[in-house]
Design a protein around this motif. Structure first.
Motif, short mmCIF file in Angstrom:
data_model
loop_
_atom_site.label_atom_id
_atom_site.label_comp_id
_atom_site.label_asym_id
_atom_site.label_seq_id
_atom_site.Cartn_x
_atom_site.Cartn_y
_atom_site.Cartn_z
N VAL A 238 -19.11 -3.05 -2.44
CA VAL A 238 -19.53 -3.05 -1.03
C VAL A 238 -20.58 -1.95 -0.86
N THR B 237 -23.04 -0.49 2.24
CA THR B 237 -23.24 -0.71 3.66
C THR B 237 -23.62 0.58 4.39
N ILE C 265 -11.71 -4.24 4.26
CA ILE C 265 -12.62 -4.37 3.12
C ILE C 265 -11.90 -4.04 1.82
N LEU D 283 -11.57 -6.20 -1.78
CA LEU D 283 -12.32 -5.58 -2.87
C LEU D 283 -11.52 -5.69 -4.16
N LEU E 284 -17.00 1.17 -3.15
CA LEU E 284 -17.65 1.16 -1.83
C LEU E 284 -18.68 2.27 -1.79
N LEU F 121 -20.83 -7.22 -1.01
CA LEU F 121 -20.62 -7.42 0.43
C LEU F 121 -21.29 -6.30 1.21
N ASP F 122 -21.97 -6.67 2.30
CA ASP F 122 -22.42 -5.71 3.30
C ASP F 122 -21.90 -6.17 4.66
N TYR G 139 -24.45 -12.24 -2.87
CA TYR G 139 -24.21 -11.34 -1.75
C TYR G 139 -23.55 -12.07 -0.59
#
Length: 244
Positions: free
Chosen positions: A4, A6, A42, A46, A52, A206-207, A226
């Motif tokens: 992740v 973000t 999240i 994950l 992350l 992932l974002d 993605y």
């Protein structure tokens, strides 16, 4: 997802005009609790060896003004709403949002593995004369487990005397405006080391705060899949056009 990457909305710095948006909570505690709750979900999706990478900026207390005046060098700073000064802090205090969030996530079970300083040589000017102009933000590297996937060789950087070395924790990357966006976008050069270190080709990234889709662009360029989540329909359309 394997990784992740973000950058959630910062607290009290911008309004996106979307119901349920994050960043305009009345108190700092509410903002932190909301993000901890999101990142708990999240963590659930994950992979056990996943990572992350979290970019978050800081800010100063408002002095309970309820607004932010335009800055001569940065008129977009102006806001008609602004949260009150957090309890226990005085006017003009640097709030310390990044570290407060990092410690809250650590308390929620994440492993806090590293703090990366994003040095911005072309940082936005500030009309201040009583402190240095801020030209950095933090990126925190957090993991779900004590043991996790990390390809240090794929993310190496040039060494001072030639060759490559393990990447250091200060990354010098210029901010880059994206045509059509009226906000600062996550530079792909900032995302790429995170991608290379924490994923393999064809992994999913992932974002959950997708914005203009920069994580998607970098993922595509590096042969990763993605997933992007974004509340603002204008940004969704912008990201869709960009990713075509």
């Amino acid at each position: 997802v394997r990784c992740v990457i973000t950058s959630p909305p910062y607290w009290g710095l911008r309004t996106y005009g979307i119901e349920g948006q994050i960043g305009l909570e009345n108190t700092l505690v509410q903002f932190l609790n909301k993000l901890v709750s999101i990142f708990s979900e999240i963590k659930r999706i994950l992979m056990d060896d996943g990572t992350l990478w979290l970019n978050i900026g800081d800010g100063y207390t408002s002095g309970n003004r309820g607004y932010r005046a335009p800055d001569r060098k940065n008129p977009a700073r102006a806001m008609s709403v602004r949260p009150d000064t957090p309890e226990g802090l005085k006017p003009k205090n640097l709030i310390g949002v990044p570290w407060r969030l990092a410690f809250a996530l650590q308390e929620d079970g994440w492993y806090l593995r590293n703090d990366i300083v994003w040095h911005k040589p072309n940082a936005m000017p500030e009309s201040v004369k009583d402190r240095p102009t801020r030209s950095h933000e933090y990126i925190f590297m957090l993991t779900k487990s004590e043991q996790y996937f990390y390809d240090w060789q794929a993310s190496r950087e040039p060494a001072d005397h030639g060759g490559l070395r393990n990447r250091r924790s200060v990354w010098t990357v210029n901010t880059k405006p994206f045509t059509g966006a009226h906000f600062a976008t996550f530079p792909t050069e900032l995302i790429r080391p995170c991608l290379l270190a924490s994923t393999k080709p064809n992994d999913f990234v992932l974002d959950p705060f997708f914005g203009s889709g920069t994580v998607g662009v970098a993922s595509h360029e590096e042969g990763r899949h993605y997933i992007g989540i974004e509340l603002n329909p204008e940004y969704v359309a912008l990201a869709a056009r960009r990713l075509q």
